[in-house]
Design an enzyme around this catalytic site. Structure first.
Site, PDB file in Angstrom:
ATOM      1  N   TYR A   1      44.237  41.760  47.581  1.00 48.99           N
ATOM      2  CA  TYR A   1      45.568  41.542  47.019  1.00 48.99           C
ATOM      3  C   TYR A   1      46.610  42.507  47.575  1.00 48.99           C
ATOM      4  O   TYR A   1      46.415  43.723  47.541  1.00 48.99           O
ATOM      5  CB  TYR A   1      45.485  41.712  45.512  1.00 48.99           C
TER       6      TYR A   1
ATOM      7  N   ASP B   1      34.301  49.680  37.940  1.00 45.51           N
ATOM      8  CA  ASP B   1      35.439  48.986  38.543  1.00 45.51           C
ATOM      9  C   ASP B   1      36.431  48.579  37.457  1.00 45.51           C
ATOM     10  O   ASP B   1      36.162  47.692  36.660  1.00 45.51           O
ATOM     11  CB  ASP B   1      34.927  47.751  39.293  1.00 45.51           C
TER      12      ASP B   1
ATOM     13  N   SER C   1      37.475  42.015  46.905  1.00 49.21           N
ATOM     14  CA  SER C   1      38.446  41.831  45.828  1.00 49.21           C
ATOM     15  C   SER C   1      39.028  40.415  45.889  1.00 49.21           C
ATOM     16  O   SER C   1      38.277  39.455  45.752  1.00 49.21           O
ATOM     17  CB  SER C   1      39.526  42.907  45.943  1.00 49.21           C
ATOM     18  N   GLN C   2      40.333  40.253  46.109  1.00 45.69           N
ATOM     19  CA  GLN C   2      40.886  38.907  46.241  1.00 45.69           C
ATOM     20  C   GLN C   2      40.157  38.145  47.343  1.00 45.69           C
ATOM     21  O   GLN C   2      39.878  36.951  47.225  1.00 45.69           O
ATOM     22  CB  GLN C   2      42.378  38.976  46.560  1.00 45.69           C
TER      23      GLN C   2
ATOM     24  N   HIS D   1      36.667  50.301  42.076  1.00 42.84           N
ATOM     25  CA  HIS D   1      36.904  49.076  42.839  1.00 42.84           C
ATOM     26  C   HIS D   1      36.587  49.221  44.332  1.00 42.84           C
ATOM     27  O   HIS D   1      36.484  48.212  45.031  1.00 42.84           O
ATOM     28  CB  HIS D   1      38.363  48.644  42.643  1.00 42.84           C
TER      29      HIS D   1
END
Lengths: 323, 323, 323, 323, 323, 323
Positions: D92, D274, D188-189, D303
């Protein structure tokens, strides 16, 4: 904190104009006279804390408006003749705590009195003295900076500074204290109060204001917004129409105005990174101070200043003063 | 803020045991009687703020100990007959500000009175009422949560809650107010005060406590430490020997104990992520509330709760109540 | 926040050089002509919010590219003849909310229109107008400062400022509005938009930019990095090769360039501790402002500026302007 | 960050109920058909970055609505025969940056394509692809989580996930890529997008979702409020009347619903601390994942997860998959 | 800090399984034997600090690997016969400072020795003892928690705990100390060291571990991530492949394993909101403690625990122990 | 971060006086001679990381005091003739990690060696080299800035900078490296080390110090207090009597004193908002740098500087240098 204020070379000569109300002396004369109209009535009650090298008394005396103010007094055990005395005032939010907190000066062989701060004593050490009368009879979480700030008559520090003058008189009244050799000290708010007493009580032999608070309010609120000065910012931020009233009140309680009236020898301290009591506000008071004076500069320190390094300086200073 | 408190399904049935002192009712009866021994002496002085659709009065009445308390009153212009009335109390730190702050309820066609909060009114909106007498005559930066907390007699909220009961009587005394249709409301501290009034003043028709504060102190201080509940934490943190005294005092001012005495219809609100007034403290009051009641739950909101979405709910609720 | 920007004496004469693209006027002429090629098509639909003293309309008009823009309009109930009108624009992140949010100006007896902000309205008050077309049909959590920033043609504020000019035309088209007495106002982003409209719409009688945003971007991003100006910092931080492109785009939307074109009388406000819209950026616009002007300085305030104290100033200013 | 979510033993069996709209498959079939109605038109233009061990191409292909999407492709220099390929999606706020950012997989001897993320690429690495058409032609500072969120048709991730399916088709179309051995990955994204592609593109051989985002939104927004999930919180916080609409939209884009449709072998990773993509949301997807699967658990990581330790795991996994 | 750990009722019975390496006793026997192979060589040099009620010595003795360790010793002036003795260890980051810091216990009439902490003494009070040999001859800003953590042989606390055992022997060797009445104490790290000494030195009469650190590492790092425990988190976060090695090393230095070996009477303290040394880690040690024991619980306190309130408890406890 | 340091125009000419001890050169000559008295003993062991385009070696050589120092070396696969070489040093807190972290330079066709940092390598990437000998055999969580700071002989950076000189000699000793074309580089601490090597090792062809740390300590600690410079602040804050000793030690390790001795061509970078290594400290070194030099200024960047944008600059610079 980085060095956010003037560089040291500028601080050393920083002597801003003062704002002094015409009736400053009259105000304080009237205030102290009113307090002295009440009997001091200092009571010294022996207190048991397990200390074998010191005698301890739980002290009560009458301060502003004759209200009872608490203190601790300590003197080395077995003392027979009069001693010089150190009177200490406490930093913002603190109370007199237990005597363990205050062992250094009496263990150096002096009489010692530490005055409780009315209403405070709920943030970092506990106190036992309420601000006003019995109807609000407990210390509380601050703020105090804006209590009664719309008039010098009602401002909180009128009461507290009056208490402090009376605390010196209380110490001096003790049979084991040499009333000619009383020194006032304290850090932060206690330093500001020491300055006030130095300006108001000519009998004081010396003052040791440590990183003093309550000096040069106008500059303080311009360059920092941290507490406690920030309480004034907050008040003016909300009461946009009361700004001049606020600073008029504060002019009666500004360390600069006490400094120019002081005669006692003084040992100041300052932290060059102090974001609670910025160095320019401390030097403003120091440079205006009318008595003989010295200052210790702690280049890498914030509001903690010199801590025990400075205590050593103070102990050496006392040795000279008292000899 | 994430959902840090109980899940909604548990909140809806959360009804913790209350701590109620035996003399709760006696304490309040004595307190209110003492206040009513002073004449109410409500004065309504027209005030000019350029508003063309509403009449505005600057109000003064005698609250606790007969001390003068300020308020604003507004009524739609040209009104001839009696109207239902909304009485509002203000959140922590705020004062009555200017009338512009409070236009919604009177613009809906009701009489409206908003009471200034003694001593407060220096943090987010300005106020004009000092806590005690003239000797400390200005509002100040808080805290107030621990003022006089060592005894129910001296605790700050004794004075403020008494003022609030008198504010309802003041509103009811106005010639254009229908004394049988007075509703109390307020957000946060104002919601807590509304609950207290609902428990103390049987004449009130309805109460709209919005994200109420001053409920279930013991749990509040366990699960959050943010201000203002955090002031109690700070006090107990310093005064380690006064914890039980503090909670004894608070038991006279706990929304749960007012809730069980209330008869008025009520519309509550709660934010499920409220870290100032945690949802379990709000539901604790709601589930104990003895009158007819509804609650609006705002799942994604912190202490702001439903804001104008909830105002729409309140306006609809008033329409039903008053019809 | 302390006073981090220039001291007031320097601010009062701070008039930095402007960066104005040669085709500034051509750009805006072309932009407005393109928007006006679409019919304005202002629709006023009565809306029910329980308000008894005001009439409320849910407004839709065609803004940039003929896209539908929402607004609220309010007028004191029972009005028959034309009234002066205040048009308000909203701060960054906010939407038109419910009419309760905007009662002050109409309650003072004026017509009033508040324009929704395309795409915004998800952070502190809800809005109903998407930025572009139906394919992305909801307001969203910002940022907007960098949307389309690589060209003046595609930049977000081209669309929003055009909407604002059309909003004034919408207000003026209402049968109860006196088109010769329209005033624009707003805080922060709303203040910046007011300045833009003052520069682009000569028909406007006066402007009241309150702590205006969107002024002197280059200095703003040097002295603060808080949001929303910080979104530009973030963009340039990442797109290190696009810095000049970004500031070229921004030069078409800089309040300084609108200010030199303005003719309307103006009442500005500024907070000397404003770290969102630093005082030097506000004074830069004020000192360049070509019309008759006044500014109110709030010494102890951050971006909230004068709040209701300033509203009183605005109401007084309007009374003079409209009489 | 401490371990704020369920303990590992509970995470390993945490398989919450999914919320799947009845027309989930129809929605995506229609969406992909509409995108495929445009020609893919993948262009590979050699790009000069001084790399001596790899060939680099600047890639453009047509994604959602036929809009041009950028990517980088890299293949070890001097390659003649078809290679397995890794397709990567970005976290992101990031963009495709320069090829230096992505050297690991191609240096391991694979073909490699990294897709730019429409509209993003202004926060931590720069991108070159705008979200919509030329009229808003630059990437911007987010947020994207709420763009068009009031309907599945207009939601931002509909466009981005469609791009991703087309990116796989683009990679497979390259003459040096073995279309039967394409693996998707991303952190992540990028991990969330990998899951979506695994659910939507049956041709994919394997998926390596690394600390995946975009899974189990409802729980995510209950236990954390950090960004980017926090953008949904912020939206619902403001639009209190749109909560169900928002979660209905999100159900079309939830990794759990893609996971149950996936056939590819998968290697997941998760950080037990996370607070951006909480471990229970990752395990919810993992436990629902229908294909053969493994997960690496990083007990002390937030994360960032396993970083290069996990890359080593992925490289070992690829060696097995591709052999 | 709110009450984030188990409720008090659960804490009181919380006795988690210990992880004890098979060669725990052998490891420590070998370690202490190696240290004792060096002569203790305790030197007591009179030091001048202006104290009139106490004698002060600057102490040096040989600790781990025969390295010189500094300490202060104080005894009430004029003492002729042997006294009971308190030996104190210092909290993380601190050094022995000046004697003023440590006046309470000697002022109560006891002999007193406070040991400097090797390598530390640069964060909140200054120290004079380097960790290793002359080649790195100054204390430093921490961290120390991970120094040599990959093996029990090289771990920092092996050296420090050995020093502490030798400090007790140093105190006992003084002609004015009654070697049968030596008590160890300290706060935080000093409390953890006290526990270690209680487990390793059977000669110790009593231990007063105050909010002890260095207990139940595995739980500590799961529920908090603040420093100093957070240094272990940071290490494991980076060295993902060394987690088991780290916790193996720590098992030789865990207060729980010392507690089960202790025979001395103990007075513990704990803060229920302690986020540096969480209450469950303190109760884990307390509940495993094999000697006679008491604990004082400070409900509203974080890591500061009971402060001078607890000192009063300790002084009372000593009076009983020593009588 | 806003632009808190001097404006660019002043930075470009900022050339403060240096503080150079008289025996600076003697100190370093003695130090390097002592290190070179140990055999370099560089060992290159092939390492398997799945990389197909590069050969990788796990390197060990003897640094300060002959202690073993780790490194990675990479060279494009199939190389036969000698190549120019880039030697890189790592930022504060990091270790050599895995080779994937360092692919850019070798993928551009150069030999490449990255040196592990003794003792560090536990904060953001893992390392394998302890600071001193086996008795403290693991890297640790910092700080390192004050390790041994009371004397130049014992200061940590004496050891690390000596290692770095030896690392260049190690790289030059490899059969595939052209010893006349070795360039040093690194970001932050790695940039500071590059400067030191440029001053100490005349054989180096060029230096690319990226946002260099370890320059102009006295100013650094005055204008920022962030880590790592803040560790010096913390030390001086505690050891108030050691301030001059500290800065005397640092004068042997100040980038300004290395810069005036450097002959190599240099490419610097600086972020104008860098609050870790403030721009004035970087320009102080740059303006004193004696060799041919260029600097790239990143106006909107903090300590990350130009990142991959700057890498492109470095690759272009190398192409020129090496051709």
């Amino acid at each position: 904190m980085s060095q956010f204020d003037f560089p040291l070379s500028e601080l050393e000569v920083y002597k801003p104009e003062r704002t002094e109300p015409a009736d400053f002396d009259a105000f304080w004369q009237k205030t102290l006279e009113a307090a002295r109209a009440f009997p001091l009535d200092a009571r010294f009650v022996p207190a048991e804390f397990g200390l074998e090298t010191l005698d301890v008394w739980d002290v009560t005396f009458n301060g502003y408006a004759g209200q009872p103010i608490k203190a601790w007094m300590m003197i080395p055990k077995g003392q027979k003749s009069k001693l010089p005395c150190v009177v200490e005032f406490i930093g913002y939010g603190g109370g007199r705590s237990f005597p363990y907190h205050w062992l250094s000066f009496p263990s150096c062989g002096y009489a010692y009195l530490v005055m409780d701060t009315r209403g405070q004593g709920s943030v970092w050490s506990h106190g036992d003295t309420p601000d006003m009368d019995d109807s609000t009879s407990s210390p509380q979480v601050p703020g105090f900076m804006t209590r009664g700030i719309l008039s010098p008559e009602t401002y909180y520090y009128r009461r507290l500074m009056t208490d402090a003058v009376r605390a010196v008189e209380t110490a001096a009244s003790h049979p084991l204290v040499d009333a000619d050799r009383v020194v006032v000290t304290g850090g932060s708010q206690g330093g500001g109060i020491s300055l006030a007493v130095a300006g108001l009580a000519p009998s004081v032999l010396a003052a040791m204001p440590d990183v003093p608070f309550l000096c040069h309010y106008r500059r303080a609120v311009q360059i920092i917004d941290s507490y406690p000065y920030g309480e004034i910012v907050k008040f003016c931020h909300t009461h946009r129409d009361k700004v001049e009233t606020v600073f008029h009140t504060l002019s009666y309680f500004d360390g600069l105005n006490f400094a120019v009236r002081a005669k006692a020898k003084a040992l100041f301290s300052v932290g060059l990174r102090d974001e609670t009591c910025p160095p320019s506000t401390v030097f403003a008071a120091y440079n205006h101070y009318a008595g003989e004076k010295e200052i210790r500069v702690y280049e890498f320190n914030n509001h903690e200043g010199g801590e025990l390094f400075h205590l050593r300086q103070q102990i050496a200073f006392l040795k000279t003063i008292f000899s």
